[in-house]
Write an enzyme that holds these catalytic residues in place. Structure first.
Site, PDB file in Angstrom:
ATOM      1  N   ASP A  93       0.851  -1.187   0.000  1.00 55.08           N
ATOM      2  CA  ASP A  93       0.000   0.000   0.000  1.00 55.08           C
ATOM      3  C   ASP A  93       0.894   1.247   0.000  1.00 55.08           C
ATOM      4  OD1 ASP A  93      -2.979   0.966   0.484  1.00 55.08           O
ATOM      5  OD2 ASP A  93      -1.797   2.017   1.995  1.00 55.08           O
ATOM      6  N   TYR A 114      -2.308  11.168   2.305  1.00 54.17           N
ATOM      7  CA  TYR A 114      -3.068  11.412   1.078  1.00 54.17           C
ATOM      8  C   TYR A 114      -3.016  12.891   0.697  1.00 54.17           C
ATOM      9  CZ  TYR A 114      -4.867   6.702   1.617  1.00 54.17           C
ATOM     10  OH  TYR A 114      -4.961   5.339   1.727  1.00 54.17           O
ATOM     11  N   HIS A 143      -7.093  -6.519  -0.753  1.00 48.77           N
ATOM     12  CA  HIS A 143      -6.003  -5.562  -0.606  1.00 48.77           C
ATOM     13  C   HIS A 143      -5.064  -5.872   0.562  1.00 48.77           C
ATOM     14  CE1 HIS A 143      -3.892  -1.776  -0.937  1.00 48.77           C
ATOM     15  NE2 HIS A 143      -4.129  -1.541   0.336  1.00 48.77           N
TER      16      HIS A 143
END
Length: 295
Positions: free
Chosen positions: A103, A209, A276
């Protein structure tokens, strides 16, 4: 499960990292980088197996787990965790090392490998897209663009207020429920909530982010295409293993399509029935793939 040592390590980059360390320092070093919204615990099932023949280092990256959480989005641009990674390697006195990332940890691993081939000998990526391939897919692949809209939500400055309104446990369920088997998570929930609960912890995680330059167009939008998307891009010079769980609904298998053009020495291992969070969803398969490739 074999035990690992947890150390608090102050770095010249201005942060203190909580670092899991296992294995003999005389063995080949392997550094494991987790992603959102986790910590070194991402690798709880891989560390013991790797530590038999390797010196294993798994930090909580800045803003995560029990590591420092500096204020300000500017402290979470990708160059900052890359700097932490190299400073940590220097602190521990390790030379060239194998770098593993999942990730966001994988995003940092791609960047670190591209910029520091003299330090990173081998690269292992677990469900983390190559930076150019990912950005291109956000322009050219409608399904990936749709799947990545959560990034826009996380960048919203009011997102913390939303989490406060629904409660941290509900956010926990929303963060993972769409992407994995909830039954696997239940025993781990207290550990995650303990990491997320301190003041500023959620903002620090979300700032990864907000500090990223990745462009996420809205569905149906036709934004101006960056010139660099179609320009030459440097190859990854290290041998690389990419492990991809094919049921990942956040980062779709389209991320594999163009990889050979940018990673000449590439091995891909596909895990069919996993999403994921594959390092702990299918830990045996991930560990087996890593150990076989390292051997």
């Amino acid at each position: 499960m074999a035990e690992f040592e947890l150390r608090r390590i102050a770095l010249p980059t201005g942060v203190e990292l909580n670092v899991a360390i296992a294995g003999d320092p005389a063995n080949p070093p392997v550094v494991l980088l987790h992603g959102f919204p986790e910590s070194h615990r991402t690798w709880r099932n891989q560390i013991p197996a790797l530590a038999r023949d390797h010196y294993v280092i798994a930090p909580d990256q800045r803003g995560f787990g029990h590591s420092s959480k500096p204020g300000g989005v500017e402290n979470y641009t990708p160059d900052k965790p890359v700097g932490d990674l190299l400073a940590l390697a220097d602190h521990l006195g390790i030379g060239p090392f194998t770098l593993v990332g999942h990730d966001w940890g994988g995003a940092i691993a791609w960047m670190a490998a591209l910029q520091n081939p003299q330090r990173i000998a081998r690269l292992i990526i677990v469900n983390a897209p190559h930076p150019l391939v990912f950005q291109r897919s956000l322009f050219d692949d409608p399904a990936q663009r749709e799947a990545s809209q959560y990034m826009t939500a996380f960048r919203n400055p009011d997102f913390e207020k939303f989490v406060e309104r629904i409660g941290l446990e509900a956010f926990f369920d929303q963060s993972f429920a769409k992407y994995t088997d909830a039954a696997l998570l239940e025993p781990e929930k207290p550990a995650y909530l303990a990491e997320w609960s301190p003041p500023g912890a959620l903002t620090a995680m979300l700032n990864w982010y907000r500090g990223s330059a990745v462009l996420v167009p809205a569905p149906g939008e036709t934004p101006e295409r960056p010139v660099w998307l179609d320009a030459p891009f440097p190859p990854v010079t290290q041998p690389a293993l990419v492990i991809w769980a094919m049921q990942d609904t956040a980062l779709l298998p389209v991320q594999l399509d163009e990889l050979p053009g940018y990673v000449p020495d590439l091995t891909v291992v596909k895990i069919a029935n996993a999403g994921h969070f594959v390092p702990w969803e299918k830990p045996e398969l991930v560990t087996e793939a890593i150990l076989e490739w390292l051997a």
